[in-house]
Motif scaffolding. Structure first.
Motif, mmCIF file in Angstrom:
data_model
loop_
_atom_site.group_PDB
_atom_site.id
_atom_site.type_symbol
_atom_site.label_atom_id
_atom_site.label_comp_id
_atom_site.label_asym_id
_atom_site.label_seq_id
_atom_site.Cartn_x
_atom_site.Cartn_y
_atom_site.Cartn_z
ATOM 1 N N THR A 23 0.889 -1.214 0.088
ATOM 2 C CA THR A 23 0.101 -0.242 -0.073
ATOM 3 C C THR A 23 0.861 1.272 -0.179
ATOM 4 O OG1 THR A 23 -0.059 0.288 2.192
ATOM 5 C CG2 THR A 23 -1.828 -1.143 1.448
ATOM 6 N N GLN A 55 -1.197 4.566 -7.138
ATOM 7 C CA GLN A 55 -2.322 5.290 -6.951
ATOM 8 C C GLN A 55 -2.342 5.753 -5.441
ATOM 9 O OE1 GLN A 55 -4.727 1.662 -8.164
ATOM 10 N NE2 GLN A 55 -5.390 3.205 -9.538
ATOM 11 N N VAL A 56 -1.448 5.608 -4.373
ATOM 12 C CA VAL A 56 -1.792 6.066 -2.966
ATOM 13 C C VAL A 56 -0.745 7.097 -2.777
ATOM 14 C CG1 VAL A 56 -1.774 5.098 -0.781
ATOM 15 C CG2 VAL A 56 -2.641 3.733 -2.485
ATOM 16 N N PRO A 58 -5.906 8.199 -1.258
ATOM 17 C CA PRO A 58 -5.358 8.083 -2.800
ATOM 18 C C PRO A 58 -4.777 9.295 -3.421
ATOM 19 C CG PRO A 58 -7.714 8.351 -2.648
ATOM 20 C CD PRO A 58 -7.196 8.293 -1.003
ATOM 21 N N THR A 62 -6.189 9.586 -8.658
ATOM 22 C CA THR A 62 -6.981 8.497 -8.590
ATOM 23 C C THR A 62 -8.565 8.820 -8.058
ATOM 24 O OG1 THR A 62 -5.051 7.297 -7.867
ATOM 25 C CG2 THR A 62 -7.019 6.101 -7.373
ATOM 26 N N THR A 63 -8.390 9.718 -7.216
ATOM 27 C CA THR A 63 -9.716 10.180 -6.890
ATOM 28 C C THR A 63 -10.556 10.739 -7.877
ATOM 29 O OG1 THR A 63 -8.736 11.065 -4.730
ATOM 30 C CG2 THR A 63 -11.060 11.673 -5.099
ATOM 31 N N ASP A 84 -11.376 4.262 -5.974
ATOM 32 C CA ASP A 84 -11.478 3.999 -4.586
ATOM 33 C C ASP A 84 -10.637 3.247 -3.843
ATOM 34 O OD1 ASP A 84 -12.337 1.790 -4.549
ATOM 35 O OD2 ASP A 84 -14.422 2.337 -3.392
ATOM 36 N N THR A 85 -10.269 3.378 -2.648
ATOM 37 C CA THR A 85 -9.185 2.806 -1.710
ATOM 38 C C THR A 85 -9.534 1.292 -1.665
ATOM 39 O OG1 THR A 85 -10.138 3.443 0.085
ATOM 40 C CG2 THR A 85 -8.303 4.756 -0.801
ATOM 41 N N ILE A 94 -8.144 -0.390 -4.546
ATOM 42 C CA ILE A 94 -6.715 -0.383 -4.710
ATOM 43 C C ILE A 94 -6.267 -1.496 -3.880
ATOM 44 C CG2 ILE A 94 -4.590 0.871 -3.858
ATOM 45 C CD1 ILE A 94 -5.970 3.315 -4.602
#
Lengths: 334, 787
Positions: A250, A255-256, A303, A307-308, A313-314, A317
């Motif tokens: 993560t 994307q995070v 995120p 991505t948002t 959405d997480t 992910i």
């Protein structure tokens, strides 16, 4: 019931709890709660797991799907003190923690404990309270103690906060800061019941509120013993490695913006242990981890803006990470 | 230079490299000039056409045209217009040249003078190959196919000149081929602008690719293995023109034109298809051998024909004595071309067209300008003296004062051979005893074996080789026997002719496989007496000479019993050592006894191990290697010593891989078991048990029991097999994917490792260069800043 300077008793001498007893108790609670919330056994199971992992639960869903019902049913099923706090914009931190007032008879300040001094705290619509009140609650959640006027008061055990939050209504709310969401072990959504479950719900509620009929199936002592039993579940090195790999993934995911914290790792492992124990096992499996990864990790990730805006959405992910991280970090043991 | 021109150059150069083994085929190097001209003409014309942007069709046309022109310039025979434009007459001239060339190829042995028809054929062949080669390498960009053209080129010298199989001749063509491949690959890769390693790292233009080392090693390894195979695997390179006598004295010794009797002999014997040569009708119930050539000149290079000195006209043959039986043979010539007349025994009369002379010393009937090719039929009357064994046993050899002594006992001094002969003839006193001793030495009982797969000539080293390897055919046998006898002081010579042939009704048919060589030994009195050292099993139409045995039968038995290696099953070999044993029936029709032949071959073959069989066996077993390997892995995993839930699970996942069931590494054992169960519904329980055991073993503190896991794996295997399509099943059997994954995983690791190393080296070099610059600037500053 007095709370004055009375620290919560340390867990009593552990009476060994057999896996069967553990499983039976969990199933009792599960049946109880399912009596109120139909067709959501998986969510309920996870909620129980969070409780037994000494964690806190964030229920985030649209209004009317039974967030509060779930919290109440869970609280009723366990014979322990239950406090409910309706968060409103004018709620003050002292309403949560308690306040010292002057007792003219004793000619001294006496601590009046707030709503937080219970076993199960139901915090309704937590995002309606002002940030300072939220902060007061969140401090208690993490420290399991309250400090007022220089005196520290330990909270009871078991101690669990179940907070609900409404994601659609944004006006006049104070969304939880990202960092504080980290304090919640898991975030669960209940979701709409399916057709049959909804029909059953209507039938059951024709005559009475099933919540009123609930009888507790466990007490606080039992929960403490169960918590101790869950902590004894064996965690293999490969499994720990898998959890660390997941959390690391993560943090490195493109994307995070902000990945999961080490606290997330700890809490994921605790929940994993509980889930294994609930299955009657004394060792945890990666399957347990996979069931928990989305609820435990997703709400902690922040995120990236891309991505948002791209609608990601997480949860997606984390699911994606689950699909790509090998269960055994070196699968090629050739 | 642009890529195409460079490739053209490479194509031409590689072809020229591949031609180097031809050096052994031609006398001198004069042939290189026209051949290189042909290659150049093709390359230049092709290159020009390409530069003009024309397509492959026009390029090929241009190359063909230029080849035509240059061929016309070289071989027009005065028929071309302006020396380079061919006319129809030119083509018919070329037809004649080709015929002449083919004729020369058939009768000549290398090295041949590069002129006339042979040169024409060579140049034409090289030109055509050059066109194809250019097409493959440059036009079609299929460099791998160019290996075919190079192979074609390489095969020509290899098939005619055995020394072209020497390892160093192989290296140049191999290097040429690798050059083509490397050049093309470089061209292909550099057309992308950058070069990458397998792991995706960028490699500078002048840095070698990290894979280059592997490639170089494997290329060297392949060449080494091929060379090794060339030495281990016996090859039969005796082709159309076998140069069995290529070393014999050189071409200048021939008095029979360029025809070499040895070449004719081995060439005929090695001809794949058997053709009828002569058809004989004779009054002789069991004719002996037809004599053609007598080879009595022995030098370091082996036996060669004497200069037939000529003599009386063949018409003037003296008649037979009264007491001798005279046979008459009518011989129909079907296919024979030779400057000598094949005749039986002692001819007393000859009725034949053309001018023929009898050579005094040898009795060979030599054409005085005539050739057997012009004779359709002839009649010969002859006697066949049968000297009594006792007579021979008591007869002396040639008197050293005889004027023929010198030429019939002369031999090169070879100490090793002298030792061998001294041993072989130990205790032999008379000429006859010596002859028998040598015959016994060369017998199959002594380990000698008939084999056509030998190319050595009759020179001294070849004779020693033959005595060492004990494999050869009539040429080696006859040469060895005559040489050994000469070494032992007996006048002996080699005769080449034809064996009895096979009976066809009243007639005898002699085929190209009936060419034969044997030995004549001189006895004072009876004169030249034939002996045949070659085992009868190897020679169809072999004749046993009754005198080639001990006069006393008791002693004969003693010899046989005294030989410890003689086995009871070797009936045909007994026939060879003591041909008198052969029954009259077998003598009349010796080829009718195939079992004897087969028995002889098999018996002899069993004593020797042929590595070719091992190679063949290995080759056949090669496709089974992955299957066996996979089975070995399975056995070791499920073996009682190693079996655990983990090994059983490894086997299960590998089985899944083999049968194309994808199990992602992110699946937990339970999920994987679910996937397996889905793929093989019959093995749901087995898969679940395996997955649960695996999970228990890895994650629980106690580990898992192994009971029933091996059976579960087997169950899973059979169910997967049942559920799979046939193609998938065979692949799982013969090329299991799990093996491929293992191999490629290892390779990927190495490749990544190598890339890392290269990157480190490049870093080091870059930083070293930077440091060097800095130190320069510092020095300048110190000089200018502080005077």
């Amino acid at each position: 019931m007095t709370f004055e300077s009375s620290p919560a008793q340390p867990p009593q001498g552990p009476t060994p709890l057999s896996p069967q007893e553990f499983k039976a108790t969990v199933e009792g609670i599960l049946t109880n709660v399912e009596w109120v919330i139909e067709g959501k056994s998986h969510t309920i199971k996870l909620a129980i797991a969070v409780m037994l992992a000494e964690g806190h639960l964030l229920l985030e869903d649209v209004p009317g799907v039974g967030k509060t019902q779930l919290a109440k049913a869970l609280a009723r099923s366990v014979d322990c003190s239950v406090r409910r706090i309706q968060f409103t914009p004018d709620l003050l931190p002292s309403d949560v923690t308690g306040v010292s007032i002057f007792d003219p008879e004793k000619r001294d300040f006496v601590f009046k404990p707030g709503a937080i001094f219970g076993n199960l705290i139901l915090g309704d619509e937590i995002n309606r309270a002002s940030p300072k009140t939220q902060s007061a609650l969140l401090e208690c959640m993490e420290e399991r103690q309250v400090t007022v006027d220089g005196n520290t008061y330990k909270l009871r055990s078991p101690f669990m906060v179940i907070a609900t939050q409404n994601p659609v209504e944004m006006e006049g709310t104070y969304p939880l800061p990202e960092a504080q969401r980290d304090r919640f072990t898991a975030r669960l959504a209940i979701g709409y019941p399916d057709v049959n479950a909804e029909l059953a719900l209507l039938d059951r509620r024709e005559e009475y509120n099933p919540l009123d009929a609930l009888r507790p199936v466990a007490d606080a002592d039992m929960i403490v013993r169960m918590i101790a039993a869950a902590r004894a579940v064996h965690l293999a090195p490969e499994l720990k490695r898998y959890v660390v790999d997941l959390v690391t993934a993560t943090r490195t995911n493109a994307q995070v913006r902000l990945g999961a914290s080490p606290r997330a790792t700890l809490q994921l492992l605790r929940c994993t242990q509980v889930l294994a124990a609930m299955d009657g096992r004394d060792f945890a499996l990666p399957d347990d981890v996979q069931q928990l990864a989305v609820p435990v990790l997703a709400h902690r990730l922040i995120p990236t803006t891309e991505t948002t805006m791209g609608g990601g959405d997480t949860k997606a992910i984390v699911s994606d990470i689950l699909r790509h991280v090998p269960v055994v970090s070196n699968p090629g043991r050739f | 230079m642009n890529g195409q021109r460079h490739a053209t150059l490479v194509a031409a150069a590689t072809l020229a490299l591949t031609l180097t083994p031809l050096i052994g085929v031609f006398a001198g190097l004069g042939w290189t000039v026209p051949v290189l001209m042909a290659i150049t003409a093709v390359a230049v014309s092709g290159s020009l056409m390409r530069a003009a942007g024309r397509g492959q069709g026009l390029q090929t046309l241009a190359m063909v045209g230029s080849l035509l022109v240059i061929m016309t310039a070289g071989f027009n025979g005065g028929t071309a217009i302006a020396l380079i434009i061919p006319t129809p007459a030119t083509f018919s001239h070329w037809g004649e040249l080709s015929g002449e060339g083919i004729q020369q190829i058939i009768v000549n042995s290398p090295p041949v003078p590069a002129e006339g028809g042979i040169l024409f054929l060579t140049m034409l062949g090289v030109g055509v190959v050059a066109i194809l080669h250019d097409m493959f390498v440059v036009g079609l960009r299929t460099p791998a196919l160019a290996g075919l053209t190079l192979l074609t080129m390489y095969l020509v010298p290899v098939s005619v000149a055995p020394e072209a199989t020497a390892w160093f001749w192989f290296i140049l063509p191999a290097v040429a081929y690798l050059w083509i491949l490397a050049d093309d690959n470089l061209r292909r890769v550099s057309s992308f602008g950058h070069r990458f390693t397998g792991a995706g790292h960028l490699v500078g233009q002048h840095f070698p690719s990290p894979l280059a080392r592997t490639a170089r090693w494997s290329a060297a390894g392949f060449i080494a293995v091929t060379l090794l195979l060339l030495t281990v695997v016996p090859t039969n390179t005796s082709g159309l023109i076998d140069n069995v006598a290529e070393d014999f004295g050189g071409t200048e010794n021939y008095s029979l034109g360029d025809v070499n009797p040895w070449a004719q002999l081995s060439g005929s014997l090695n001809r794949p298809e058997e053709v009828d040569v002569l058809r004989v009708t004779t009054t002789d119930p069991s004719p002996r051998y037809l004599r053609m050539h007598v080879l009595d000149e022995l030098t370091d290079d082996g036996f060669g024909p004497n200069d037939y000195s000529g003599g009386d006209d063949a018409d003037g043959l003296t008649g037979a004595g009264d007491d001798e039986q005279v046979f008459e043979a009518q011989i129909e010539n079907l296919q024979m071309e030779a400057p000598v007349v094949p005749v039986y025994g002692d001819p007393v009369g000859l009725d034949i067209e053309g001018d023929w002379q009898i050579d005094e010393d040898t009795g060979v009937i030599v054409g005085d300008g005539s050739d057997m090719g012009d004779v359709d039929e002839y009649t010969v009357t002859y006697t066949e003296p049968v000297p009594a064994t006792e007579t021979l046993a008591g007869a002396a050899g040639m008197d050293p004062s005889d004027e023929r002594w010198e030429s019939n006992t002369d031999h090169p001094d070879v100490p090793e051979l002298a030792d061998t002969v001294a041993q072989a003839t130990e205790g032999a006193g008379t000429v006859h005893e010596k002859v028998l001793a040598v015959l016994a030495y060369l017998s199959p009982a002594n380990g000698f074996r008939y084999s056509l797969e030998t190319t050595d000539a009759g020179n001294d080293q070849a004779i020693l080789d033959f005595l060492e390897t004990r494999e050869g055919y009539c040429q080696q046998y006859a040469a060895a026997m005559a040489w050994m006898l000469r070494e032992a002081g007996v006048a002996a010579r080699v005769v080449i002719g034809m064996s009895q042939g096979s009976r066809d009704g009243d007639q005898w048919v002699l085929t190209s496989h009936d060419y034969h060589a044997w030995v004549e030994v001189y006895f004072d009195g009876p004169g030249w007496v034939p002996f045949d050292p070659t085992p009868a099993s190897g020679v169809p139409g072999s004749v046993g000479f009754p005198w080639a045995t001990e006069p006393d039968t008791d002693e004969n038995e003693e010899v046989n019993e005294g030989d410890p290696s003689a086995e009871p099953s070797e009936a045909p070999t007994d026939g060879a050592t003591a041909p008198t044993d052969a029954s009259p029936g077998a003598e009349e029709n010796p080829t009718d006894d195939p079992t004897a032949l087969a028995g002889g071959d098999g018996g002899a073959g069993a004593t020797r191990f042929n590595p070719a069989w091992l190679a063949l066996l290995l080759l056949l077993a090669l496709p089974l290697v992955p299957a066996l390997w996979r089975a070995g892995i399975r056995r070791s995993r499920l073996g009682p010593g190693r079996l655990s839930a983990l090994t059983a699970w490894d086997e299960a996942t590998d089985l899944a891989l083999d049968y194309g069931v994808a199990i992602a590494p992110s699946l937990t054992p339970r999920q994987a078991a679910g996937v397996l169960a889905h793929a093989a519904p019959g093995a749901r329980d087995a898969a679940t048990a395996l997955g649960a055991a695996m999970a228990q073993q890895r994650y629980s503190p106690r580990g898992a029991a192994i009971g029933g896991l091996a059976d579960a794996v087997r169950d899973l295997h059979s169910q997967l097999d049942k559920a799979a399509e046939p193609r998938r099943r065979y692949r799982a059997m013969f090329w299991p994917a799990s093996l491929a994954v293992k191999l490629s995983a290892r390779q990927a690791e190495q490749s990544a490792d190598m890339a890392r190393r290269t990157a480190r080296t490049a870093d080091r070099m870059r930083s070293a260069m930077r440091r060097a610059r800095r130190s320069n600037s510092r020095r300048e500053r110190s000089v200018t800043g502080r005077p």
